[in-house]
Design an enzyme around this catalytic site. Structure first.
Site, short mmCIF file in Angstrom:
data_model
loop_
_atom_site.label_atom_id
_atom_site.label_comp_id
_atom_site.label_asym_id
_atom_site.label_seq_id
_atom_site.Cartn_x
_atom_site.Cartn_y
_atom_site.Cartn_z
N ASN A 161 -8.69 20.28 24.13
CA ASN A 161 -7.38 20.29 24.25
C ASN A 161 -6.94 20.43 25.66
O ASN A 161 -7.06 21.77 26.42
CB ASN A 161 -6.72 20.58 23.26
CG ASN A 161 -4.92 20.30 23.93
OD1 ASN A 161 -4.49 19.68 24.22
ND2 ASN A 161 -4.02 20.55 22.94
N HIS A 213 2.34 13.78 17.75
CA HIS A 213 2.14 15.01 16.34
C HIS A 213 1.27 13.30 15.46
O HIS A 213 1.30 14.16 14.37
CB HIS A 213 3.23 15.10 15.69
CG HIS A 213 3.83 16.05 15.80
ND1 HIS A 213 5.56 16.40 16.06
CD2 HIS A 213 3.52 16.91 17.14
CE1 HIS A 213 5.71 17.22 16.83
NE2 HIS A 213 4.78 17.73 17.87
N ARG A 218 -8.56 15.60 22.93
CA ARG A 218 -6.82 14.96 22.36
C ARG A 218 -6.43 14.80 23.51
O ARG A 218 -6.21 14.90 24.20
CB ARG A 218 -6.59 16.65 21.83
CG ARG A 218 -4.89 16.45 21.56
CD ARG A 218 -3.99 17.04 21.70
NE ARG A 218 -2.87 16.65 21.06
CZ ARG A 218 -1.79 17.82 20.21
NH1 ARG A 218 -2.29 18.65 19.90
NH2 ARG A 218 -1.25 17.25 19.38
N GLU A 226 -5.29 20.06 13.74
CA GLU A 226 -5.29 18.84 14.47
C GLU A 226 -7.00 18.92 14.77
O GLU A 226 -7.32 17.69 15.01
CB GLU A 226 -4.45 19.31 15.53
CG GLU A 226 -3.00 18.56 15.06
CD GLU A 226 -1.86 19.03 16.24
OE1 GLU A 226 -1.35 18.12 17.09
OE2 GLU A 226 -1.43 19.80 16.00
N ARG A 252 14.46 20.73 23.33
CA ARG A 252 15.14 19.55 23.28
C ARG A 252 15.50 18.71 22.05
O ARG A 252 16.15 19.01 21.17
CB ARG A 252 13.74 18.09 22.50
CG ARG A 252 12.73 18.94 23.61
CD ARG A 252 11.44 17.72 23.08
NE ARG A 252 10.16 17.95 23.64
CZ ARG A 252 8.86 17.93 23.14
NH1 ARG A 252 8.59 17.66 21.41
NH2 ARG A 252 7.72 18.16 23.85
#
Ligand code: AMP
Length: 400
Positions: free
Chosen positions: A8, A180, A91, A387, A242
């Site tokens: 990643n 996600h 990723r 993940e 956010r």
């Protein structure tokens, strides 16, 4: 031994995990930080001692070479040599409209990831740096790109389309993609297994990935039907920093009133809003609960707004799917924060959820657990996301 190296890559960092694909055990994991500045390598072999060293890493390629050296080190390494790495899984944030699933990386795939850089301007270039570095360091090892947006590509057009002029979609690829995706895909697959409904086209799951960034998604037969994030991860729930979905007219209104540039408005919505913006305290839910208990009304409001947002999505997805078999909580807040789960699950009995509030309070943190009563029509579960394992599984399926 056959392993998959999961990468990643960020702009100045690179997280890695080496996974044995037969046993799915993590053999080692770690992080390269401050790439292009000075460089620090962290390496944690499973069951072994953590190792850290300052080492110059002018580029991602030097970083990956250091990772390979430590993984194969005679003393602290976990594999004998590079040949044990059967494939590399990357990723990648944004696949744009080009990718509906993970893909074997070749020049064409790289060009397609480059093409959608405008849709993921911060992440895609960094992800590409990781890909180029691994291709240079391991030219004979197959590499696979796993896209965070691929999960959302099964949405129907009526669901992913924004009601803007149609050309905005055809010319600028502005549509709902969702993020996600790897996490929603993983926990959905695990939930289907727990329900014993593999291969059932009618199994309906609602997944709540609640962390610093949060999204809710729903699926039928293991395929995404809807998801709360949009063209970017800003849409949907209010998150750590956010704002989530707001009246779009607020954007020009505030830019005018506060004399903000595009960049300043973007920063206000992405970095200064959400839990942090409402509470004025923190984006971290642990801090918010502490402040709320100490009587900070704005911290309480932020927590209530978050719970309300998740409840709204669960309700609307319930209507969209015409029911649900299972609601899954995952990620930092979903797996650990029993009080937030309690707030969300209040007054859900009309949907057929019989939530076990007592069990929820005492559920071990970060562990798989069923939180609904046996007689509940809808099962509610905590399923820890993974993940990296999802990336390793897809990589092995495609490359090996
Ligand atoms: P993630 O983005 O999935 O890594 O989730 C990170 C967030 O999970 C943190 O910002 C915290 O707000 C939250 N979190 C982690 N542990 C706990 C906990 N024990 N209680 C409440 N919130 C937690």
């Amino acid at each position: 031994m056959k392993t998959v190296l999961v990468i990643n890559a960020g702009s100045s960092s690179l997280k890695y995990q080496l996974i044995d694909i037969e046993t799915e055990a993590v053999l080692a994991k770690g992080l390269c930080e401050r790439i292009g500045i000075d460089g620090k390598l962290t390496y944690q072999p499973t069951g072994g001692e953590k190792f850290q060293k300052e080492a110059p890493m002018p580029t991602h390629q030097q970083a990956i070479e250091l990772v390979l050296a430590v993984l194969t080190d005679a003393k602290i390494g976990v594999i004998k040599d590079m040949a044990d790495v059967a494939a590399v899984g990357h990723r990648v944030l944004h696949g744009g409209p080009n990718f509906t699933a993970s893909a074997l990386i070749d020049d064409k795939c790289i060009a397609a990831i480059e093409e959608v850089i405008p849709l993921g301007p911060l992440h895609n270039p960094a992800n590409l740096m990781g890909i180029h570095a691994c291709r240079a360091a391991m030219p004979d090892t197959p590499q696979v790109a796993v896209f965070d947006t691929a999960w959302g590509m099964s949405m129907a057009q009526k669901t992913f389309q924004y009601a803007l002029p149609y050309e905005v979609y055809t010319e600028h690829f502005v549509r709902r993609y969702g993020f996600h995706g790897t996490s929603h895909m993983f926990v959905t697959g695990e939930a289907i297994k727990r329900l014993g409904r593999e291969g059932d086209p009618d199994v309906k799951i609602i997944t709540c990935h609640l962390g610093n960034g949060s999204s809710v998604s729903c699926s039928k037969g293991g395929k995404c039907v809807d998801t709360s994030m949009g063209l970017t991860p800003l849409e949907g729930l209010p998150m750590g920093t956010r704002c989530g979905s707001i009246d779009p007219a607020i954007v020009p209104f505030l830019m005018d009133k506060m004399h903000l540039s595009i960049k300043e408005m973007d920063t206000l919505m992405n970095k200064k809003s959400g839990m942090l913006g409402i509470s004025g305290v923190s984006s971290d839910f642990r801090d918010l609960w502490a402040a709320s208990k100490a009587g900070n009304d704005r911290a309480t409001l932020a927590l209530e707004m978050f719970a309300q947002g998740v409840k709204r999505y669960i309700g609307s997805y319930f209507a969209e799917l015409n029911g649900a078999d299972c609601i899954v909580f995952t990620a930092g807040v979903g797996e650990n924060d029993w009080a937030m789960r309690e707030m969300i699950m209040q007054d859900m009995d009309a949907l057929g959820v019989d939530f076990d509030f007592e069990k929820n309070r005492t559920a071990p943190r970060g562990e798989e657990c069923v939180l609904s009563k046996p007689e509940s029509k809808i099962r509610v579960m905590v399923l820890p996301t993974n993940e990296e394992l999802a990336i390793a599984r897809d990589t092995a399926a495609i490359a090996l």
